[in-house]
Design a protein around this motif. Structure first.
Motif, mmCIF file in Angstrom:
data_model
loop_
_atom_site.group_PDB
_atom_site.id
_atom_site.type_symbol
_atom_site.label_atom_id
_atom_site.label_comp_id
_atom_site.label_asym_id
_atom_site.label_seq_id
_atom_site.Cartn_x
_atom_site.Cartn_y
_atom_site.Cartn_z
ATOM 1 N N SER A 83 0.800 -1.224 0.000
ATOM 2 C CA SER A 83 0.000 0.000 0.000
ATOM 3 C C SER A 83 0.839 1.284 0.000
ATOM 4 C CB SER A 83 -0.933 -0.012 1.214
ATOM 5 O OG SER A 83 -0.174 -0.209 2.379
ATOM 6 N N HIS A 84 2.162 1.147 0.044
ATOM 7 C CA HIS A 84 2.979 2.350 0.110
ATOM 8 C C HIS A 84 3.878 2.501 -1.117
ATOM 9 C CE1 HIS A 84 1.716 2.755 4.199
ATOM 10 N NE2 HIS A 84 2.241 1.607 4.543
ATOM 11 N N ALA A 85 4.054 3.753 -1.549
ATOM 12 C CA ALA A 85 5.013 4.038 -2.611
ATOM 13 C C ALA A 85 6.397 4.124 -1.969
ATOM 14 C CB ALA A 85 4.660 5.358 -3.269
ATOM 15 N N VAL A 86 7.376 3.449 -2.563
ATOM 16 C CA VAL A 86 8.718 3.413 -1.985
ATOM 17 C C VAL A 86 9.722 4.086 -2.912
ATOM 18 C CG1 VAL A 86 10.560 1.923 -1.112
ATOM 19 C CG2 VAL A 86 8.178 1.247 -0.797
ATOM 20 N N ALA A 87 10.474 5.019 -2.377
ATOM 21 C CA ALA A 87 11.561 5.648 -3.130
ATOM 22 C C ALA A 87 12.867 5.337 -2.407
ATOM 23 C CB ALA A 87 11.347 7.151 -3.193
ATOM 24 N N THR A 88 13.960 5.253 -3.162
ATOM 25 C CA THR A 88 15.255 4.990 -2.534
ATOM 26 C C THR A 88 16.210 6.130 -2.859
ATOM 27 O OG1 THR A 88 14.907 2.618 -2.755
ATOM 28 C CG2 THR A 88 17.156 3.332 -2.345
ATOM 29 N N LEU A 89 16.965 6.532 -1.867
ATOM 30 C CA LEU A 89 17.924 7.624 -2.036
ATOM 31 C C LEU A 89 19.290 7.114 -1.609
ATOM 32 C CD1 LEU A 89 17.460 10.563 -2.903
ATOM 33 C CD2 LEU A 89 17.215 11.170 -0.505
ATOM 34 N N ARG A 90 20.242 7.153 -2.533
ATOM 35 C CA ARG A 90 21.597 6.729 -2.177
ATOM 36 C C ARG A 90 22.368 7.952 -1.711
ATOM 37 N NH1 ARG A 90 22.071 1.666 -4.447
ATOM 38 N NH2 ARG A 90 24.297 1.470 -4.126
ATOM 39 N N LEU A 91 22.984 7.802 -0.550
ATOM 40 C CA LEU A 91 23.745 8.921 -0.003
ATOM 41 C C LEU A 91 25.213 8.616 -0.242
ATOM 42 C CD1 LEU A 91 21.787 9.180 3.377
ATOM 43 C CD2 LEU A 91 21.379 10.474 1.273
ATOM 44 N N CYS A 92 25.779 9.254 -1.255
ATOM 45 C CA CYS A 92 27.162 8.923 -1.582
ATOM 46 C C CYS A 92 28.030 10.166 -1.434
ATOM 47 C CB CYS A 92 27.253 8.349 -2.976
ATOM 48 S SG CYS A 92 26.433 9.366 -4.184
ATOM 49 N N GLU A 93 29.309 9.869 -1.400
ATOM 50 C CA GLU A 93 30.275 10.950 -1.287
ATOM 51 C C GLU A 93 30.468 11.547 -2.666
ATOM 52 O OE1 GLU A 93 34.207 11.136 1.297
ATOM 53 O OE2 GLU A 93 33.738 9.171 0.491
ATOM 54 N N LYS A 94 30.042 12.757 -2.892
ATOM 55 C CA LYS A 94 30.364 13.354 -4.184
ATOM 56 C C LYS A 94 30.591 14.833 -3.970
ATOM 57 C CE LYS A 94 25.753 14.315 -5.906
ATOM 58 N NZ LYS A 94 24.653 13.888 -6.698
ATOM 59 N N PRO A 95 31.559 15.339 -4.691
ATOM 60 C CA PRO A 95 31.825 16.761 -4.517
ATOM 61 C C PRO A 95 30.589 17.542 -4.938
ATOM 62 C CG PRO A 95 33.234 15.779 -6.225
ATOM 63 C CD PRO A 95 32.325 14.714 -5.751
ATOM 64 N N GLU A 96 30.101 18.302 -4.065
ATOM 65 C CA GLU A 96 28.839 18.998 -4.313
ATOM 66 C C GLU A 96 29.136 20.493 -4.450
ATOM 67 O OE1 GLU A 96 24.444 19.176 -4.088
ATOM 68 O OE2 GLU A 96 25.967 17.742 -4.673
ATOM 69 N N GLU A 97 28.308 21.140 -5.251
ATOM 70 C CA GLU A 97 28.400 22.596 -5.303
ATOM 71 C C GLU A 97 28.139 23.117 -3.881
ATOM 72 O OE1 GLU A 97 24.059 21.700 -5.671
ATOM 73 O OE2 GLU A 97 25.935 20.730 -6.223
ATOM 74 N N GLU A 98 28.635 24.270 -3.605
ATOM 75 C CA GLU A 98 28.456 24.877 -2.283
ATOM 76 C C GLU A 98 26.963 24.877 -1.923
ATOM 77 O OE1 GLU A 98 30.190 27.163 1.021
ATOM 78 O OE2 GLU A 98 30.951 25.728 -0.437
ATOM 79 N N ILE A 99 26.659 24.283 -0.777
ATOM 80 C CA ILE A 99 25.260 24.272 -0.339
ATOM 81 C C ILE A 99 25.036 25.504 0.533
ATOM 82 C CG2 ILE A 99 23.512 23.002 0.973
ATOM 83 C CD1 ILE A 99 25.213 20.463 0.482
ATOM 84 N N SER A 100 23.980 26.247 0.234
ATOM 85 C CA SER A 100 23.726 27.398 1.103
ATOM 86 C C SER A 100 22.496 27.117 1.967
ATOM 87 C CB SER A 100 23.541 28.661 0.268
ATOM 88 O OG SER A 100 22.566 28.420 -0.707
ATOM 89 N N LEU A 101 22.458 27.764 3.099
ATOM 90 C CA LEU A 101 21.379 27.542 4.055
ATOM 91 C C LEU A 101 20.054 27.972 3.429
ATOM 92 C CD1 LEU A 101 20.466 26.821 6.965
ATOM 93 C CD2 LEU A 101 20.864 29.186 7.576
ATOM 94 N N PRO A 102 19.107 27.041 3.323
ATOM 95 C CA PRO A 102 17.812 27.436 2.761
ATOM 96 C C PRO A 102 17.091 28.373 3.722
ATOM 97 C CG PRO A 102 17.720 25.188 3.620
ATOM 98 C CD PRO A 102 19.147 25.644 3.762
#
Lengths: 549, 92
Positions: A147-166
């Motif tokens: 009965s539930h929709a399932v999504a998967t998110l892989r959390l990997c090490e990747k150089p990310e653009e600078e994240i700014s505080l939302p």
């Protein structure tokens, strides 16, 4: 409710502490006026490659954590109406837990952490109460249902653009977390904690304990527990490192992990310390880096606390006291006071007021026994959608009635004298006998059940008494199997006993004190064999049908 | 020891099997650690139970993953390592 499964990939290489690391970094005390999500963001941003979490799989840096929390935030923000939505976490202590927790806060959701071992009906009740929008879990900890929709998110090490505080619209008095706990009636109650509550209690604890940025604390307490959560918040807000130890089963593996991982601190409930004293061979291990240990979540006898202190010296031992309704901790006994104030839970921590009160909420003088009450910015907003239960414990002027009976000495140190209700602590978890009783009575509608806490060695366990409410025979083996299969381990009765009828008090209530005497007899005998029992009350004899399997 | 090896195996099997749905399938060679069946609550109850039924006092250095990996392993170490008198410094 949708399901999000997180999968942290093992880090490619152990990130080393950089210029941010070691003694160079000192976190400033977070402001209670801020938001826990943004306080996390600032620390994680400043700490960069410094280790945030160490597991058997490797070391996860603050940068990894920030990036991963941001992935979770993006997923949640893409959902309509996400601000204030409840996000349930069913995750063991893991890097994924931290990513989910702070990701949900950065998405302005309300985190609802649930224990992994939660019973299905109990979990269902919590879902009905707080209607989570999303459940975050991990593949190995989640059994999918259609009965539930399932999504998967892989959390990997990747150089990310600078994240700014939302931009965060949630204010510090807004709800950040719902912590489900046993209420005084045995029904689950959602303790509503605001950003301010969580930040204020973290600040208070940081005043009392010598937590610093180069700390490495070994964590065996679940993060979904108020005590475990406070360890998580105080260490992350200090920019320190959490060493996650998956199994607290063997005392020697805890000692081995403390030594091998060069832990600087350790916190646990009394059960764990009793286990360490009996079987941990404390003197065998080199704990050169250890600076202190803390105990909370139940009472540890003075003699045992003194023994721990002696064996871990020169490291210190802090006795603390608290409860979920006050975010986590309320009192602390400084190590130098332990032998002077034997059995004390300590003084109120910075930012908290403690007092002993009578039934009319008037303060009592030192020496007088009454209700231990607390006030401060760490005291919860109330119970989720339960104004009457909130009014029972929270007065208009902000005093929380803890349910613990206590007195104080003339110097402001507090001592516990008992409980005002039937709640007991098993392994740091608050359990109301009614939780076990209503579970059994729901599964077996013709049975009346009474659960009685009893001492087994130094530990607390439950003995369950049942009696038939009709002419139907009671299937003890089935009751026992149902309890063992479906109740959380700390609630499972060690013995089930059939009675013709329950002993009653003069007020015609079940005489729990009499049953406690019977339970003490049972737990002294071998619990796997047939219990021999000849309990009588002064008022009326009760007969016990000995169980035969 | 006041109890025979086969009695002890049967008794421990019964004790562990009655702990839950997943425990019901346990045999004397099931890996209790790999399967995640042995938590600290069960370990402490198991030790107390063994001490009661066998009269053996279990010492700190015996409570380790290899001795408690399976029921067979528990019984093996209990039979192999009789507790020497006067070596109870770890016990409180």
């Amino acid at each position: 409710m949708d399901i999000l499964l997180l999968q942290a990939e093992p880090p490619m290489a152990a990130p080393m502490a950089t210029t941010h690391g070691k003694a160079a970094f000192r976190a400033s005390m977070p402001s209670v006026e801020s938001n826990l999500g943004s306080a996390f963001f600032e620390i994680a941003h400043a700490r960069g490659y410094y280790p945030a979490v160490v597991t058997e799989a490797g070391t996860y840096s603050y940068e990894w954590l920030l990036h991963s929390a941001n992935c979770v935030r993006r997923y949640l923000c893409a959902r309509p109406g996400h601000v204030g939505a409840r996000v349930a976490l069913q995750l063991s202590n893991s890097p994924e837990y931290l990513a989910a927790f702070y990701g949900a806060l950065l998405a302005e959701c309300v985190v609802v952490p649930l224990p992994i071992s939660i019973e299905k009906p109990h979990c269902q009740k919590i879902y009905e109460l707080c209607q989570p929008d999303v459940l975050i879990s991990r593949g190995e900890e989640f059994s999918p249902s259609e009965s539930h929709a399932v999504a998967t998110l892989r959390l990997c090490e990747k150089p990310e653009e600078e994240i700014s505080l939302p931009p965060l619209r949630r204010q510090n008095h807004d709800l950040a977390m719902l912590l489900f706990t046993s209420g005084s009636t045995g029904m689950p109650k959602g303790v509503m904690l605001s950003h301010r509550n969580l930040l204020a209690n973290a600040c208070s604890i940081l005043h009392e304990l010598p937590i610093c940025a180069d700390d490495r604390t070994l964590v065996v307490l679940p993060f979904c527990h108020a005590f475990g959560n406070s360890i998580l918040q105080t260490h992350i807000l200090s920019g320190a490192t959490l060493l996650l130890h998956r199994s607290a089963t063997f005392p020697v593996s805890i000692m081995e992990a403390l030594s091998r991982l060069r832990a600087t601190s350790f916190s646990a409930v009394p059960e764990v310390y009793r286990m360490l004293l009996k079987f941990g061979q404390l003197e065998k291990w080199s704990l050169k880096d250890l600076r202190y240990m803390t105990v909370a979540g139940g009472e540890l006898r003075y003699e045992l606390a003194a023994e721990i202190e002696r064996r871990i010296a020169p490291a210190s031992f802090y006795i603390m006291y608290g409860q979920s309704e006050a975010t986590a901790r309320l009192a602390c006994l400084p190590p130098q006071q332990m032998h002077v104030r034997r059995g004390s839970i300590g003084k109120a921590i910075t930012g908290v007021e403690l007092a002993v009160m009578d039934d009319l909420n008037h303060r009592l003088p030192p020496g007088a026994i009454g209700m231990l009450s607390a006030r401060g910015e760490n005291v919860m907003l109330g119970y989720w959608q339960d104004p009457s239960a909130t009014a029972d414990v929270l007065s208009a002027d902000g005093w929380l009635r803890t349910g613990d009976i206590a007195h104080q000495d003339t110097d402001g140190y507090f001592y516990l004298n008992g409980r005002a209700n039937l709640l007991v602590k098993v392994q740091g978890y608050r359990v109301h006998p009614a939780e076990i009783e209503s579970f059994v009575e729901t599964a077996f509608p013709h049975v009346r059940a009474v659960a009685i806490p009893t001492s087994r060695g130094e530990e607390t366990r439950f003995v369950l008494f049942v009696s038939s409410e009709s002419t139907e025979l009671v299937d003890l083996a089935k009751i026992r199997a149902t309890c063992q299969n479906q109740l959380a381990p700390h609630k499972r009765p060690i013995h089930v006993e059939l009675l013709d009828r329950f002993p009653l008090t003069s007020g015609h209530k079940v005489d729990r004190a009499e049953l406690a005497r019977v339970a003490a007899n049972i737990s002294r005998t071998d619990t796997s064999s047939v219990a021999v029992l000849s309990a009588k009350t002064a008022a009326e004899p009760i007969s016990a049908n000995h169980q035969i399997e | 020891m006041t109890i025979s090896q086969s009695e002890l195996v049967a008794d421990l099997l019964h004790f562990v099997q009655s702990r839950g749905a997943r425990h019901a399938e346990v045999t004397s060679h099931t890996d209790l650690l790999e399967s995640g069946l042995l938590d600290s609550l069960l370990l402490m109850d198991l030790i107390l139970h063994i001490e009661e039924v066998s009269g053996i006092r279990i010492e700190g250095d015996q409570v380790n993953p290899s001795n408690f990996r399976s029921i067979a392993a528990i019984v093996e170490f209990l039979l192999k390592a009789p507790v020497p008198q006067g070596s109870r410094s770890d016990r409180r």
